[in-house]
Design a protein around this motif. Structure first.
Motif, PDB file in Angstrom:
ATOM      1  N   LYS A  78       0.930  -1.044  -0.067  1.00  0.00           N
ATOM      2  CA  LYS A  78       0.065  -0.026   0.155  1.00  0.00           C
ATOM      3  C   LYS A  78       0.974   1.060  -0.054  1.00  0.00           C
ATOM      4  O   LYS A  78       0.520   2.110  -0.601  1.00  0.00           O
ATOM      5  CB  LYS A  78      -1.096  -0.022   1.132  1.00  0.00           C
ATOM      6  CG  LYS A  78      -1.899   1.352   1.146  1.00  0.00           C
ATOM      7  CD  LYS A  78      -2.568   0.931   2.582  1.00  0.00           C
ATOM      8  CE  LYS A  78      -3.384   2.545   2.749  1.00  0.00           C
ATOM      9  NZ  LYS A  78      -4.053   2.682   3.946  1.00  0.00           N
ATOM     10  N   LYS A  79       2.019   1.015   0.819  1.00  0.00           N
ATOM     11  CA  LYS A  79       2.661   2.323   0.935  1.00  0.00           C
ATOM     12  C   LYS A  79       3.441   2.744  -0.519  1.00  0.00           C
ATOM     13  O   LYS A  79       3.691   3.732  -0.832  1.00  0.00           O
ATOM     14  CB  LYS A  79       3.825   2.348   1.964  1.00  0.00           C
ATOM     15  CG  LYS A  79       5.052   3.136   1.908  1.00  0.00           C
ATOM     16  CD  LYS A  79       4.246   4.376   2.531  1.00  0.00           C
ATOM     17  CE  LYS A  79       5.393   5.402   2.907  1.00  0.00           C
ATOM     18  NZ  LYS A  79       6.480   5.616   1.805  1.00  0.00           N
ATOM     19  N   MET A  80       3.982   1.633  -1.148  1.00  0.00           N
ATOM     20  CA  MET A  80       4.638   1.755  -2.348  1.00  0.00           C
ATOM     21  C   MET A  80       3.671   2.244  -3.404  1.00  0.00           C
ATOM     22  O   MET A  80       4.020   2.894  -4.203  1.00  0.00           O
ATOM     23  CB  MET A  80       5.101   0.311  -2.637  1.00  0.00           C
ATOM     24  CG  MET A  80       5.841   0.056  -3.952  1.00  0.00           C
ATOM     25  SD  MET A  80       6.349  -1.408  -4.520  1.00  0.00           S
ATOM     26  CE  MET A  80       7.704  -1.165  -5.628  1.00  0.00           C
ATOM     27  N   LEU A  81       2.264   1.597  -3.360  1.00  0.00           N
ATOM     28  CA  LEU A  81       1.429   1.936  -4.361  1.00  0.00           C
ATOM     29  C   LEU A  81       1.115   3.586  -4.184  1.00  0.00           C
ATOM     30  O   LEU A  81       0.768   4.501  -5.208  1.00  0.00           O
ATOM     31  CB  LEU A  81       0.185   1.379  -4.378  1.00  0.00           C
ATOM     32  CG  LEU A  81      -0.842   1.301  -5.283  1.00  0.00           C
ATOM     33  CD1 LEU A  81      -0.381   1.427  -6.799  1.00  0.00           C
ATOM     34  CD2 LEU A  81      -1.889   0.428  -5.416  1.00  0.00           C
ATOM     35  N   GLU A  82       0.977   3.965  -2.957  1.00  0.00           N
ATOM     36  CA  GLU A  82       0.395   5.377  -2.553  1.00  0.00           C
ATOM     37  C   GLU A  82       1.548   6.008  -3.223  1.00  0.00           C
ATOM     38  O   GLU A  82       1.268   7.478  -3.722  1.00  0.00           O
ATOM     39  CB  GLU A  82       0.332   5.401  -1.349  1.00  0.00           C
ATOM     40  CG  GLU A  82      -1.024   4.906  -0.493  1.00  0.00           C
ATOM     41  CD  GLU A  82      -1.024   4.856   0.869  1.00  0.00           C
ATOM     42  OE1 GLU A  82      -2.004   4.955   1.372  1.00  0.00           O
ATOM     43  OE2 GLU A  82       0.145   5.175   1.597  1.00  0.00           O
TER      44      GLU A  82
END
Length: 295
Positions: A59-63
């Protein structure tokens, strides 16, 4: 008995992965505009795979990628904006695929013709997006062939440029690179490589393969990915490498029309803020971006 057990394990793994995709999708909240187009289930799966199926890390990477795309706007780049970078054919999409149907990008650092880092990155991102757009159905990855003909310290890619290339590729295009073959790099390249490799995460590093014509194992590995009849002689094959800038520009112009249609720009051209008149730019919370802000 063992086959049934293995099959059951495979099914369970598939179900677990699908559950993770749904969990990641739910955690992102309601997406809109281009973010919604970008975040397909297949896309979410790539980010999860890049982070070893850890939902929070994915999620952090995609955000971070969504935030980068809002700023960089890769889907808006058109060939006429970066054509000058491609005049020498230093990076271009090959007219053949590898044995797995992947799009192939050919990189020739010895053909560097500009010095503006921002435009070089824009050119590379454009070609990465184009390579992805032209992937056959069911294929998610591309292959890179890097030719060191004419490469020297004098025209060497600056470390800053190499670092930015690696950052964009592994952080914003996870699991898009299947393999990168560095063909016959000169010995002096080793010093440059010792610096650059520290910018790579382990997964990206493992995808980089050095090929030397006199090293049978490395040549055979490359042949396992490519038909020698397709490979240019510069990479040990039998085909002729012939980059025609005018013809390539025509192909890119045609692809630009298709890309515009995919993103909806044919109906509503992007405005000054990068969004069409009828498309509202998602607020940070709409794409679940953090308050502050491995391929």
């Amino acid at each position: 008995m063992f086959r049934r057990k293995n099959h059951s394990h495979s099914e369970q793994q598939g179900e677990d992965q699908q559950h993770k995709v749904k969990e990641l999708k739910a955690s992102l909240g309601q997406l809109s505009g281009r973010s919604a187009l970008y975040c397909t289930d297949t896309c979410l799966k790539r980010y999860l795979e890049a982070r070893n199926w850890n939902v929070d890390k994915a999620k952090k990477m995609l955000e971070d990628t969504l935030k980068w795309r809002l700023s960089f706007k890769p889907e808006e780049i058109r060939w006429n904006e970066v054509a000058i970078e491609g005049e020498t054919g230093k990076v271009y999409k090959a007219n053949f695929h590898d044995r797995y149907g992947r799009t192939v990008l050919i990189l020739r650092p010895g053909m560097q013709n500009t010095s503006a880092l921002d435009n070089q990155m824009k050119h590379l991102v454009y070609l990465i997006e184009n390579a992805i757009f032209n992937l056959p159905e069911g294929q998610e990855q591309m292959a890179w062939l890097i030719d060191f003909t004419g490469w020297s310290i004098a025209n060497n890619v600056p470390v800053k440029s190499a670092r930015e290339t690696i950052n964009i590729l592994q952080n914003h295009y996870p699991e898009r690179l299947a393999v990168a073959f560095l063909y016959n790099p000169p010995r002096i390249f080793e010093a440059f490589w010792k610096i650059v490799k520290y910018f790579m995460d382990p997964k990206t590093f493992q995808k980089v393969k050095f090929v030397y014509p006199k090293n049978k194992d490395s040549v055979e590995l490359m042949k396992s990915y490519f038909d020698v009849d397709n490979l240019p002689t510069e990479f040990g094959g039998t085909a002729t490498l012939n980059y025609d800038h005018e013809e390539f520009s025509r192909q890119m112009a045609q692809d630009d029309v298709k890309v515009a249609k995919f993103w909806g720009f044919d109906k509503h051209p992007p405005g000054a803020n990068g969004y069409s008149a009828v498309e509202v730019a998602p607020e940070p919370e709409a794409v679940a971006l953090p308050a502050t802000a491995s391929a």
